[in-house]
Design a protein around this motif. Structure first.
Motif, short mmCIF file in Angstrom:
data_model
loop_
_atom_site.label_atom_id
_atom_site.label_comp_id
_atom_site.label_asym_id
_atom_site.label_seq_id
_atom_site.Cartn_x
_atom_site.Cartn_y
_atom_site.Cartn_z
N LEU A 135 2.12 -33.22 -15.06
CA LEU A 135 1.63 -32.52 -13.88
C LEU A 135 1.59 -33.40 -12.64
O LEU A 135 1.33 -32.90 -11.54
N GLU A 136 1.81 -34.70 -12.80
CA GLU A 136 1.82 -35.61 -11.66
C GLU A 136 2.73 -36.79 -11.96
O GLU A 136 2.87 -37.20 -13.12
N PHE A 137 3.35 -37.30 -10.91
CA PHE A 137 4.24 -38.45 -11.03
C PHE A 137 3.44 -39.68 -11.44
O PHE A 137 2.26 -39.84 -11.09
N GLN A 138 4.09 -40.58 -12.19
CA GLN A 138 3.40 -41.75 -12.73
C GLN A 138 2.84 -42.65 -11.63
O GLN A 138 1.85 -43.36 -11.87
N ILE A 143 -3.70 -19.60 -12.35
CA ILE A 143 -3.53 -19.06 -13.69
C ILE A 143 -4.80 -18.33 -14.10
O ILE A 143 -5.90 -18.86 -13.97
N GLU A 144 -4.64 -17.13 -14.64
CA GLU A 144 -5.78 -16.27 -14.91
C GLU A 144 -6.19 -16.24 -16.37
O GLU A 144 -7.05 -15.46 -16.76
N VAL A 145 -5.55 -17.08 -17.19
CA VAL A 145 -5.86 -17.08 -18.63
C VAL A 145 -6.47 -18.44 -19.02
O VAL A 145 -6.31 -19.42 -18.29
N PRO A 146 -7.15 -18.51 -20.15
CA PRO A 146 -7.71 -19.79 -20.59
C PRO A 146 -6.62 -20.83 -20.83
O PRO A 146 -5.55 -20.52 -21.35
N VAL A 147 -6.92 -22.06 -20.44
CA VAL A 147 -5.97 -23.17 -20.56
C VAL A 147 -6.61 -24.30 -21.36
O VAL A 147 -7.76 -24.68 -21.08
N LEU A 148 -5.88 -24.84 -22.31
CA LEU A 148 -6.27 -26.07 -23.02
C LEU A 148 -5.24 -27.14 -22.70
O LEU A 148 -4.04 -26.92 -22.88
N SER A 149 -5.71 -28.30 -22.23
CA SER A 149 -4.82 -29.42 -21.92
C SER A 149 -5.19 -30.60 -22.80
O SER A 149 -6.28 -31.17 -22.67
N LEU A 150 -4.30 -30.96 -23.71
CA LEU A 150 -4.50 -32.10 -24.60
C LEU A 150 -3.86 -33.33 -23.99
O LEU A 150 -2.68 -33.31 -23.60
N VAL A 151 -4.60 -34.42 -23.90
CA VAL A 151 -4.06 -35.69 -23.41
C VAL A 151 -4.61 -36.82 -24.26
O VAL A 151 -5.65 -36.67 -24.93
N SER A 152 -3.94 -37.94 -24.23
CA SER A 152 -4.46 -39.13 -24.89
C SER A 152 -5.71 -39.62 -24.15
O SER A 152 -5.93 -39.29 -22.97
N ALA A 153 -6.52 -40.39 -24.83
CA ALA A 153 -7.73 -40.94 -24.19
C ALA A 153 -7.40 -42.08 -23.24
O ALA A 153 -8.21 -42.43 -22.38
N ARG A 154 -6.19 -42.67 -23.36
CA ARG A 154 -5.85 -43.77 -22.45
C ARG A 154 -4.33 -43.93 -22.34
O ARG A 154 -3.58 -43.41 -23.17
N SER A 155 -3.94 -44.64 -21.31
CA SER A 155 -2.52 -44.93 -21.06
C SER A 155 -2.25 -46.42 -21.21
O SER A 155 -3.13 -47.25 -20.98
N THR A 156 -1.00 -46.73 -21.60
CA THR A 156 -0.52 -48.11 -21.59
C THR A 156 0.88 -48.09 -20.98
O THR A 156 1.86 -47.82 -21.67
N LEU A 157 0.96 -48.30 -19.69
CA LEU A 157 2.24 -48.33 -18.99
C LEU A 157 2.58 -49.78 -18.66
O LEU A 157 1.83 -50.46 -17.95
N SER A 158 3.68 -50.25 -19.21
CA SER A 158 4.03 -51.66 -19.08
C SER A 158 5.54 -51.81 -19.23
O SER A 158 6.21 -50.96 -19.84
N VAL A 159 6.09 -52.91 -18.68
CA VAL A 159 7.51 -53.19 -18.82
C VAL A 159 7.78 -54.04 -20.06
O VAL A 159 8.93 -54.38 -20.33
N VAL A 192 3.80 -43.08 -21.29
CA VAL A 192 4.66 -42.37 -20.35
C VAL A 192 3.91 -41.93 -19.10
O VAL A 192 4.38 -42.13 -17.98
N LEU A 193 2.73 -41.35 -19.27
CA LEU A 193 1.97 -40.77 -18.15
C LEU A 193 0.63 -41.46 -17.96
O LEU A 193 0.11 -42.10 -18.89
N VAL A 194 0.06 -41.31 -16.77
CA VAL A 194 -1.29 -41.78 -16.47
C VAL A 194 -2.24 -40.66 -16.85
O VAL A 194 -2.37 -39.67 -16.11
N VAL A 195 -2.90 -40.78 -17.97
CA VAL A 195 -3.62 -39.64 -18.54
C VAL A 195 -4.79 -39.18 -17.67
O VAL A 195 -5.10 -37.98 -17.62
N ASP A 196 -5.46 -40.10 -16.98
CA ASP A 196 -6.58 -39.68 -16.13
C ASP A 196 -6.10 -38.77 -15.01
O ASP A 196 -6.78 -37.80 -14.65
N HIS A 206 2.11 -40.13 -26.32
CA HIS A 206 2.46 -39.16 -25.28
C HIS A 206 2.54 -37.75 -25.84
O HIS A 206 1.99 -36.81 -25.25
N ASP A 207 3.29 -37.54 -26.92
CA ASP A 207 3.20 -36.26 -27.61
C ASP A 207 2.04 -36.37 -28.58
O ASP A 207 2.14 -36.99 -29.64
#
Length: 341
Positions: free
Chosen positions: A177-180, A260-276, A288-292, A315-316
């Motif tokens: 939903l947002e760029f990294q 959106i007019e219907v109930p939504v559930l969004s599952l995300v990890s509790a934390r991110s690890t973005l590194s080279v 992959v994503l910044v979960v916050d 990520h998945d």
């Protein structure tokens, strides 16, 4: 009008799927584009008559009377049989869609994953819904839950917003939903992507995927899953300016707020690890994503949004280690008890 039950008995026939029993696939012919033939592919977990009968008397079956349509993310396709079995065990009929130019739908003459507007997928989704008995003008006694992972989560969020009263619930799995680099980075890069989309829409962008996420998923490395690496390459498909501009446009719509007019559930990890560089923490966090930021943007989708942070998830979320998956499915069940009934 055609009923949903009648719709499943007409048209092209279902064929055995690469996943084996009890999965079947249906090729959905779409309008040709500049590269020629275009198809999408609908996969279903064939319904067990005994399970269907049992669900009528099973008070624990939280999705009794529901149909589920799942849409994958970027450089991906449907192979998550455990997800299908979960919804089947909850009394639902499960379907998954390989979008155009992905997985089962990818043809040799096509640029993998390429679209210039995420709304192009409306045709794929509509074809799938028609085959499921939920198309325009069809009357179905069943309710519809749509589910998307990563880019598929963004795509389905935008689709539900544009198509009110088609779906009755939305479940997101680490939706992109947002760029990294955040809103600031997106606003800085979006004009460049738009210029590139006009000048050379299918130019190959630099590949920033270092393969760490695949390492956390693949059983050939540190993960638990086997899949077709031609359809899900370790470092992803090459990205292109027009596709990136389309994603940025989707992010901008989310940032402005959807309705959106219907109930939504969004599952995300509790934390991110973005590194080279590789880290063992990538086996238990989103690389992959910044979960916050994803959690925050999820709240812009609808008045009623549940955000579930899943400790130890990648990520998945539903390809994480088995104890993590069990916890995530329990969270879906908990949410479903409140909203699907």
């Amino acid at each position: 009008m055609v009923s949903g039950e009648q719709a499943n008995t007409v048209g092209p026939s279902w064929q055995p799927d690469i996943l084996g029993e009890p999965f079947e696939q249906l090729t959905l012919d779409l309008a040709d584009d500049f590269q020629g033939e275009v198809v999408a592919t609908l996969v279903r977990r064939r319904e067990s008559p005994l399970r269907r009968l049992a669900s009528l008397f099973d008070d624990e079956a939280v999705a009794r009377g529901w149909d589920v349509l799942y849409v994958h993310g970027w450089s991906d396709y449907f192979f998550q049989t455990e997800l299908a079995e979960y919804w089947h065990s909850q009394g639902a009929r499960f379907f998954a869609l390989d979008l155009r130019k992905y997985g089962r739908s990818l043809r040799d003459h096509q640029t993998p994953g390429y679209v210039a507007n995420l709304a192009e997928y409306d045709e794929d989704i509509e074809a799938a819904l028609s085959a499921m008995g939920h198309g325009h003008g069809m009357q179905s006694t069943r309710r519809l839950l749509v589910m998307g992972h990563s880019t598929g989560g963004l795509t389905m969020s935008l689709w539900v917003d544009r198509n009110p009263e088609r779906a009755h619930a939305l479940v997101l799995n680490s939706p992109w939903l947002e760029f990294q680099a955040g809103a600031f980075g997106r606003r800085a890069l979006a004009p460049l992507a738009s210029i590139g989309a006009r000048l050379d829409p299918r130019a190959q962008l630099p590949n920033v995927d270092l393969g760490f996420y695949s390492r956390a998923v693949s059983s050939a490395m540190d993960g638990e899953w086997e899949y077709n690496t031609e359809w899900r390459p370790a470092r992803g498909f090459p990205a292109h300016p027009a596709w990136l501009a389309a994603v940025f446009a989707g992010h901008q719509r989310v940032a402005a707020g959807l309705s959106i007019e219907v109930p939504v559930l969004s599952l995300v990890s509790a934390r991110s690890t973005l590194s080279v560089t590789w880290s063992e923490q990538m086996l238990s966090s989103d690389s992959v994503l910044v979960v916050d930021e994803i959690a925050e943007q999820s709240l812009r989708l609808a008045p009623t949004v549940t955000v579930a942070k899943i400790p130890g998830a990648i990520h998945d979320v539903l390809l994480s280690a088995q104890p993590v998956r069990s916890y995530a499915f329990a969270q879906i069940t908990r949410w479903a008890r409140a909203y699907l009934r």
